[in-house]
Design a protein around this motif. Structure first.
Motif, short mmCIF file in Angstrom:
data_model
loop_
_atom_site.label_atom_id
_atom_site.label_comp_id
_atom_site.label_asym_id
_atom_site.label_seq_id
_atom_site.Cartn_x
_atom_site.Cartn_y
_atom_site.Cartn_z
N SER A 198 0.84 -1.21 0.00
CA SER A 198 0.00 0.00 0.00
C SER A 198 0.87 1.25 0.00
O SER A 198 0.57 2.22 -0.71
CB SER A 198 -0.92 0.00 1.22
N LEU A 199 1.94 1.21 0.80
CA LEU A 199 2.84 2.36 0.87
C LEU A 199 3.50 2.61 -0.49
O LEU A 199 3.61 3.76 -0.94
CB LEU A 199 3.90 2.13 1.94
N ILE A 200 3.92 1.54 -1.16
CA ILE A 200 4.56 1.66 -2.48
C ILE A 200 3.59 2.26 -3.49
O ILE A 200 3.95 3.16 -4.26
CB ILE A 200 5.08 0.29 -2.96
N PHE A 201 2.35 1.78 -3.49
CA PHE A 201 1.39 2.27 -4.47
C PHE A 201 0.98 3.72 -4.18
O PHE A 201 0.83 4.52 -5.11
CB PHE A 201 0.16 1.37 -4.52
N ILE A 214 -1.06 9.63 5.42
CA ILE A 214 -2.45 9.85 5.78
C ILE A 214 -3.37 8.98 4.92
O ILE A 214 -4.33 8.39 5.41
CB ILE A 214 -2.82 11.34 5.63
N ASN A 215 -3.03 8.87 3.63
CA ASN A 215 -3.85 8.06 2.73
C ASN A 215 -3.78 6.58 3.06
O ASN A 215 -4.71 5.82 2.75
CB ASN A 215 -3.45 8.30 1.27
N LEU A 216 -2.68 6.16 3.69
CA LEU A 216 -2.59 4.77 4.13
C LEU A 216 -3.68 4.43 5.15
O LEU A 216 -4.16 3.30 5.24
CB LEU A 216 -1.22 4.50 4.76
N ILE A 217 -4.08 5.46 5.91
CA ILE A 217 -5.15 5.28 6.90
C ILE A 217 -6.50 5.51 6.25
O ILE A 217 -7.45 4.74 6.45
CB ILE A 217 -4.96 6.26 8.08
N VAL A 218 -6.59 6.55 5.44
CA VAL A 218 -7.88 7.01 4.92
C VAL A 218 -8.46 6.08 3.86
O VAL A 218 -9.65 5.74 3.90
CB VAL A 218 -7.73 8.45 4.35
N ILE A 219 -7.64 5.66 2.89
CA ILE A 219 -8.16 4.88 1.76
C ILE A 219 -8.82 3.57 2.20
O ILE A 219 -9.94 3.26 1.77
CB ILE A 219 -7.06 4.64 0.71
N PRO A 220 -8.18 2.76 3.09
CA PRO A 220 -8.86 1.53 3.53
C PRO A 220 -10.18 1.83 4.26
O PRO A 220 -11.17 1.12 4.07
CB PRO A 220 -7.85 0.88 4.47
N LEU A 221 -10.19 2.88 5.08
CA LEU A 221 -11.40 3.22 5.82
C LEU A 221 -12.50 3.77 4.92
O LEU A 221 -13.69 3.68 5.27
CB LEU A 221 -11.08 4.23 6.93
N THR A 222 -12.12 4.33 3.77
CA THR A 222 -13.12 4.86 2.84
C THR A 222 -14.04 3.74 2.33
O THR A 222 -15.22 3.97 2.05
CB THR A 222 -12.43 5.55 1.65
N THR A 223 -13.50 2.53 2.24
CA THR A 223 -14.32 1.37 1.83
C THR A 223 -15.49 1.20 2.80
O THR A 223 -16.64 0.98 2.37
CB THR A 223 -13.46 0.09 1.83
N TYR A 224 -15.22 1.34 4.09
CA TYR A 224 -16.27 1.19 5.09
C TYR A 224 -17.25 2.37 5.06
O TYR A 224 -18.44 2.19 5.31
CB TYR A 224 -15.66 1.04 6.48
#
Length: 725
Positions: free
Chosen positions: A325-328, A354-364
């Motif tokens: 995830s960090l690489i992408f 910040i996006n490492l935290i936000v993007i997965p949570l956006t799914t929820y």
């Protein structure tokens, strides 16, 4: 472009080339030429401006709510080109309307850094604007899909407002339905500043979660591959229509359909091939998307994932999902950062994490919102219950953004890079990735070199910009990397700081001003300065104000604000001087020897000397003060550039004063068709009689003076008026 795209597509099909690394960059380079030619108005459009009023009948594509009414994007007009209509009436997509009004050409940005509405609307195929005097509905949309999508959008918005607190209703409407008008501007700015503004718009993430989620549910329900693909694709197409068919939505929808089709046919899905297909289809529809920032950033993110991310991942052969995830995230930033710098002039430096935290949570957030809205259509209480996780997560996002805003240097005001820097940046990135993948993985460490190169700002030793601020004044001076602002206000341009001063300064990479000089405290000279101090995004080390014996209320309020927000406040009077880099600045007015009855006469008058060149600006002084200064200016003249006093008022800029000053060029800062009649015809004649070249900001936009030890150049923002002195 269309022919080339077809030829490329046929070649790829015949030779079975599935990884189209070369195609997207080639199209981007072609876009540079298209961007240039888009600045040339057709004769047809220019002729339209002379037809006043004009009447057309057209179909509404979009209706946007603004602070003053509604903005309609219409097409299928007998007058040929699509256009924008400004009106007070609300209409729905698909409505056929008849309008009579005044035609206005879309105006380009008048200052560096400003939003260029002309280029923006041209990128969507709109070429002129009509201010509606009379508008009426001819007939409602006859297209059942459009009618259904309009009703569905209204219903969903109503449900969202019923089950969500007011604070989050706008955010959910933007995330799920693309209704950005519903979101609070402060929240949008807060999310953008932290680098997560993308979650408040329909994107590939939304389409992949919703579309693929539906496709998998249909498959588990026993529906065949083909049936699931058809139903899923139909739903995504309808979803795109409901949400407004933004570029990123259409791109993601095409890629989703390609992915499901590959799954049905048992073929391998190649993300770059799918991205190239969607890009070609979009450009066949409208080639001018190439100059649209949304188009560039949307496809840039795909290139980052598929080209940069996959290669870096293969270099390190990582197996950790977090590291993946960090690489992408890093790869997306690597490709999109140059364009973000070019269009927005600032970078949230920690947005990758910040996006490492936000993007997965956006799914929820999406799942909770979808279920909440579906149940809310039947039971409001149950809808509120299912919407709770989304609101909690969004509250958490807001908290993260607020914390991030407090981090020193969390946002880098980077300025606008030059085109050649972006080109060299990508060449170096590709070379480094190639050598790291094929020669030595340690080469990847060199990636810092193009990043540093991109961040360097190249500027002239001396620059003086007379901004186009409408009826007001605003002058920026930079000398040897030291910056100063003289005034910054307007009596007819609302949001001057937000839409003119801040973007201009940020485009120059200015995060701190050594000086902000106030000539006097009329609103048309300080309205933007007050906001600059209040916002605090760009720091002011020293605010310089005129030393006067009877300050008015504006003066006292600005002085108090400066004491709280600026580094320090200095009062200046005749005889004082200070330096800005290698330039020397002398104050010639106000004088403690005089009692000024008119606040304009107490304006700070500055004589600026840089090498062999000189400049003079004196706010709004009248002929009375000019007479007192004649003896002094007679000794310092001639000056290279004179900022005309009081916007070209006939009670200033006297013939005797001009004779003593002997300016080579006069810059008049005034608003278009202003109610004061500035500049007065008599003053223009005085300048001409003095043999002075005249540049008016209402005609040529920003006036830029660039100097070094050998020459002085004077440029204007509007290309048709650009000349060298």
């Amino acid at each position: 472009m269309t022919t080339l795209s077809i030829v490329f597509s046929y070649y790829i099909y015949r030779h079975k080339i599935h990884r189209l690394y070369f195609l997207i960059p080639c199209i981007y380079l072609a876009g540079i030429l298209l961007s240039y030619f888009s600045n040339i108005e057709s004769k047809f459009i220019q002729q339209l401006e002379n037809e006043s009023p004009i009447g057309i009948e057209a179909t509404v594509r979009k209706c946007k709510k603004t602070t003053t009414g509604f903005l309609l994007e219409v097409y299928d007009s007998p007058k040929s080109d699509n256009c924008i209509i400004v009106t007070q009436k609300d209409f729905e997509p698909g409505d056929r309307i008849r309008v009579t009004g005044t035609v206005e050409l879309l105006q380009p940005a008048e200052n560096e850094g400003e939003f260029d509405s002309r280029k923006y609307y041209i990128s969507f195929g709109y070429h002129y604007k009509i201010k509606a005097d009379d508008i009426c509905l001819v007939k409602k949309s006859g297209n059942p899909v459009i009618r259904m999508s309009n009703l569905l959008r209204k219903k969903l918005l109503s449900v969202i407002n019923d089950i969500c607190p007011d604070k989050f209703a706008g955010m959910i409407s933007a995330i799920l339905l693309g209704q950005k008008d519903e979101i609070d501007r402060d929240v949008r700015d807060l999310f953008s500043a932290a680098g997560i503004g993308h979650i408040l718009a329909i994107s590939g993430l939304h389409i992949s979660i919703i579309g693929m989620g539906l496709y998998k549910i249909l498959r588990r329900a026993g529906i065949c591959f083909t049936g699931a693909m058809i139903v899923g694709s139909a739903f995504i197409i309808l979803y795109g229509v409901v949400t407004g068919n933004s570029i990123s939505t259409v791109r993601a929808a095409i890629m989703f359909i390609t992915a499901t089709y590959a799954n049905v046919r048992g073929r391998v899905y190649d993300i770059l091939s799918a991205a190239s297909l969607s890009e070609i289809l979009l450009l066949l529809y409208n080639p001018k998307y190439l100059i649209n920032s949304g188009f560039i950033l949307s496809f840039g993110a795909i290139i980052g994932i598929a080209l940069i991310g996959e290669n870096i991942k293969s270099i390190y052969k990582c197996k950790s999902k977090i590291l993946d995830s960090l690489i992408f995230c890093f790869s997306i930033q690597l490709v999109t950062v140059p364009f973000s710098m070019y269009f927005y002039y600032e970078i949230p430096v920690l947005s990758v994490f910040i996006n490492l935290i936000v993007i997965p949570l956006t799914t929820y957030v999406l799942c909770s919102s979808v279920v909440g809205i579906m149940t809310g259509c039947f039971m409001t209480l149950l809808g509120k219950l299912f919407m709770l996780p989304a609101t909690f997560i969004l509250q958490f996002f807001e908290w993260i953004c607020e914390m991030y805003a407090k981090i020193p240097f969390g946002i880098w005001i980077c300025g606008k890079p030059q085109i050649w820097q972006i080109v060299v940046y990508f060449i170096l990135i590709l070379l480094i990735i190639y050598f790291a993948a094929n020669k030595n993985a340690k080469c990847l460490c060199l990636i810092v070199v193009p990043i540093v190169l991109l961040g360097i700002r190249f500027s002239s030793p001396f620059e003086m910009d007379f901004l186009s601020v409408g009826q007001g004044d605003g002058i920026y001076i930079q000398c040897n990397n030291k910056k100063m602002l003289i005034d910054g206000g307007s009596s007819n341009k609302t949001g001057l700081y937000k839409y003119t001063l801040e973007p201009f300064l940020m485009s120059k990479g200015v995060s701190r001003l050594e000086y902000a000089v106030i000539t006097h405290c009329d609103g048309d000279h300080i309205s933007g300065i007050s906001d600059l101090l209040e916002e605090g995004k760009i720091k002011v080390d020293t605010l310089v104000m005129p030393s006067i014996s009877t300050p008015d209320e504006n003066y006292r309020q600005l002085y108090k604000l400066a004491k709280e927000k600026a580094g320090k406040v200095v009062l200046i009077q005749k005889g004082d001087s200070f330096s800005l880099g290698k330039s020397k600045i002398f104050c010639l007015n106000p004088s403690t020897s005089y009692d000024y009855a008119d606040i304009n006469d107490s304006s700070t008058a500055l004589y600026i000397k840089y090498g062999a060149y000189s400049f003079f600006t004196a706010g709004d002084i009248s002929e009375t003060v000019e007479e007192r200064l004649i003896e002094i200016v007679d000794k310092i003249g001639p000056v290279d550039v004179f900022k005309a006093s009081h916007h070209g008022s006939k009670y200033s800029n006297s013939a005797d004063f001009l004779a003593a000053l002997s300016p080579k060029t006069a810059v008049i800062s005034c608003g278009k068709k202003n109610r004061y009649g500035h500049p007065h015809e008599e003053v223009v004649d005085r300048f001409k009689a003095a043999g002075c070249k005249i540049l008016r900001t209402d005609e040529v936009g920003q006036v830029c003076v660039i100097g070094n030890s050998h020459e002085l150049k004077i440029l204007t923002k509007k290309q048709d008026a650009r000349k060298d002195n």
